[in-house]
Enzyme design. Structure first.
Site, PDB file in Angstrom:
ATOM      1  N   SER A 177       0.819  -1.208   0.000  1.00  0.00           N
ATOM      2  CA  SER A 177       0.000   0.000   0.000  1.00  0.00           C
ATOM      3  C   SER A 177       0.859   1.267   0.000  1.00  0.00           C
ATOM      4  O   SER A 177       1.530   1.549  -0.979  1.00  0.00           O
ATOM      5  CB  SER A 177      -0.956  -0.038   1.201  1.00  0.00           C
ATOM      6  OG  SER A 177      -1.943   0.959   1.111  1.00  0.00           O
ATOM      7  N   ASP A 211       9.794   5.409 -10.198  1.00  0.00           N
ATOM      8  CA  ASP A 211       9.319   6.029 -11.436  1.00  0.00           C
ATOM      9  C   ASP A 211      10.040   7.336 -11.748  1.00  0.00           C
ATOM     10  O   ASP A 211      10.209   7.693 -12.916  1.00  0.00           O
ATOM     11  CB  ASP A 211       7.815   6.286 -11.348  1.00  0.00           C
ATOM     12  CG  ASP A 211       6.998   5.020 -11.564  1.00  0.00           C
ATOM     13  OD1 ASP A 211       7.592   3.991 -11.925  1.00  0.00           O
ATOM     14  OD2 ASP A 211       5.763   5.065 -11.369  1.00  0.00           O
ATOM     15  N   LYS A 256      -0.602  -4.192  -3.423  1.00  0.00           N
ATOM     16  CA  LYS A 256      -1.913  -3.672  -3.011  1.00  0.00           C
ATOM     17  C   LYS A 256      -2.070  -2.259  -3.574  1.00  0.00           C
ATOM     18  O   LYS A 256      -1.559  -1.298  -3.012  1.00  0.00           O
ATOM     19  CB  LYS A 256      -2.055  -3.644  -1.486  1.00  0.00           C
ATOM     20  CG  LYS A 256      -3.406  -3.112  -1.015  1.00  0.00           C
ATOM     21  CD  LYS A 256      -3.497  -3.110   0.503  1.00  0.00           C
ATOM     22  CE  LYS A 256      -4.832  -2.558   0.966  1.00  0.00           C
ATOM     23  NZ  LYS A 256      -4.997  -1.118   0.676  1.00  0.00           N
TER      24      LYS A 256
END
Length: 548
Positions: free
Chosen positions: A289, A300, A314
């Site tokens: 999460s 990224d 998740k």
């Protein structure tokens, strides 16, 4: 004609949505009417008295079980537990507890809180709480007895290892706050390290303070953020933590759901603390999460090297919604997407029959980081540098799972007033021999997968009429396997010692000590040191982030 078709489609879409909403509303009204009449007739006609409240909770649970595991009903009795998940605070004594099959016992008191200050230790068996017999009460039931308004008193009757008579202790409950950051340090090699265990309120603020402190007091050569075992928490805290290392006005996570209120974009809003320091993030299969938002966003933006094992996967967002009679529902409202555009959700719960299937890494949709590196969607966050961890052997898993290691730590603590510092404590030969004797005296037994397969072979061979002919070979195999099994405690000593050391250190130095002890021989951290310090002369850090 193309424009006309688009216009017609645009006009028809709202009509379709309205029709679907009307159909759903009708089905809801119909279902509620059926449910009300069913419950009423049960109450009037069932042969025994029913408990409508229990039946209602069971019905709700069964209904939500058809969705994802994160959408749950929260009865009034569990409201405080729900608050703890977001604030990290609760009124109680400050201790982890576990059920041993008969009683619940203290598994670890939190340092500095009422349980530890009163002298409760790991292994203490809770016999009574305020006069209430705790035999056969599970951890949730005992936890409810221990919790209460800060400032109120709670009396415990406990049984302690090595003592014949029960002890009675009266503790004053406090507003317990679980640390988001159980440990941080700067190693001698100039690498700063911070273990983040949660994303409750103020996690980002606390991490910022620790990072600034380490930067001001040391010439840092790199920073390691440890998110292993961190199951997540508040999304805004994750965004603010990414913001410590990423410029202002950079999107960290987007939410996309059915309701328009669930759709949102969350960018960084502050000036960062450090855009240059080499950064490594440690993750494992229990990083989930909010942990995956942090690791995924930093990956990224090519801002950090991710090291360890694949994360949990998740990518679902939950909100807590109020219901009638002071109950609540935690409901999944959206998927979240990290900067590259990928969703890291592992399982599609709309096809729940397939939840046990794991997707191959190559099957996920490919995305690009800001620097052009290829990353994949749909299986958590894949580390840039994978560090393989061998699973524990059967004997090790049994020793841990059946609490032999936990129980031996209780024995050791009762016989030793102190030990070496957490960073240097080791299991010596005498201690390990004593542990093996302890296990033997407890008549420790376990069944290996090999033994199970032999039993299956005997069963099949008997059904097919071969058993009498191959029985001598099977018995010889069983004999050889038994001989090898005798050496399991020695052949798996390294892993067993690691668990023993952690459990024993925890008795003296609590959670912080466990972390310190675990870092001594930590392959993930060792790999982070090599990359951040360029010890192999390959400049791996910049090579990884540039995609080379």
């Amino acid at each position: 004609m193309k424009r006309i078709h688009i216009l017609i489609l645009a006009l028809l879409l709202p009509i379709g949505l309205v029709a679907q909403e009307k159909q759903n509303n009708f089905e809801i009204a119909k279902s509620l009417d059926i449910y009300n009449s069913l419950l009423r007739e049960l109450n009037l006609n069932y042969v025994d008295e029913i408990n409508p409240g229990e039946l209602n909770e069971a019905a709700i649970k069964a209904m939500l079980d058809g969705l994802d595991p994160y959408t749950v009903f929260i009865p009034e009795s569990d409201i405080e537990n729900a608050k703890f998940m977001t604030t990290g605070e609760y009124g109680g004594i400050g201790a982890l507890i576990q059920y041993d099959g008969e009683y619940t016992r203290i598994s670890e008191p939190y340092e500095g809180w009422p349980a530890q200050k009163a002298g409760l230790i790991a292994g203490d068996v809770i016999l009574e709480v305020n006069g209430v017999d705790c035999r056969k009460k599970n951890t949730q039931e005992v936890s409810n007895l221990l919790k209460g308004q800060p400032g109120t008193e709670v009396t415990l009757k406990i049984r302690r290892y090595g003592q014949d008579k029960p002890l009675t202790m009266t503790l004053k409950r406090e507003k317990v706050k679980i640390d988001n950051i159980p440990y941080y340090t700067v190693f001698d090699n100039g690498i700063a390290y911070l273990s983040l265990s949660g994303f409750t309120r103020d996690a980002a603020k606390e991490m910022k303070e620790k990072l600034v402190e380490m930067k001001n007091n040391h010439q840092l050569k790199g920073f390691v953020l440890d998110l292993r075992g961190n199951g997540g928490g508040l999304m805004n805290e994750a965004v603010d933590i990414v913001n410590l290392f990423v410029p202002k006005n950079k999107v960290v996570v987007s939410m996309k759901g059915k309701a328009t209120t669930a759709n949102s974009v969350h960018p960084t809003t502050n000036e960062p603390i450090d855009l240059e320091i080499p950064l490594a993030v440690l993750v494992d299969g229990n990083s989930a999460s909010a942990s995956e938002i942090v690791a995924g966003a930093l990956q990224d933006y090519d801002r950090a090297v991710i090291i360890g094992q694949r994360t949990f996967g998740k990518g679902l967002v939950q909100n807590i919604l109020p219901l009638s009679y002071n109950t609540q529902m935690k409901v999944t409202v959206a998927h979240y997407y990290i900067p590259s555009g990928r969703c890291i959700q592992e399982i599609d719960y709309s096809h729940k029959k397939d939840t046990t299937q794991t997707k191959a890494d190559s099957l996920g949709k490919a995305f690009k980081t800001m620097g052009g590196r290829t990353v994949y969607e749909g299986h958590g966050i894949m580390p840039d540098v994978k560090v393989d961890r061998d699973p524990y052997a059967t004997v090790t898993a049994y020793l841990y799972g059946k609490n032999y290691i936990f129980d031996y730590a209780n024995k050791f603590y009762s016989e030793h007033r102190s030990i070496a510092p957490a960073a240097t404590f080791q299991i010596d030969e005498a201690t390990y021999q004593d542990f093996m004797k302890f296990v033997k005296d407890k008549n420790f037994t376990y069944t290996t997968d090999s033994e199970k397969e032999i039993e299956r072979l005997k069963k099949v061979a008997k059904e097919e009429g071969y058993l009498d002919k191959i029985l001598p070979q099977i018995e010889l195999l069983e004999k050889n396997l038994a001989a090898e099994k005798e050496n399991d405690l020695l052949s798996n000593r390294k892993d067993i010692e690691e668990l023993l050391r952690s459990e024993i250190v925890g008795r003296y130095y609590y959670q912080k000590g466990r972390i310190v002890a675990s870092l001594n021989d930590d392959p993930d951290l060792k790999r982070a040191f090599e990359i951040l310090l360029n010890t192999n002369g390959k400049d791996e850090y910049h090579s990884i982030l540039s995609g080379k």
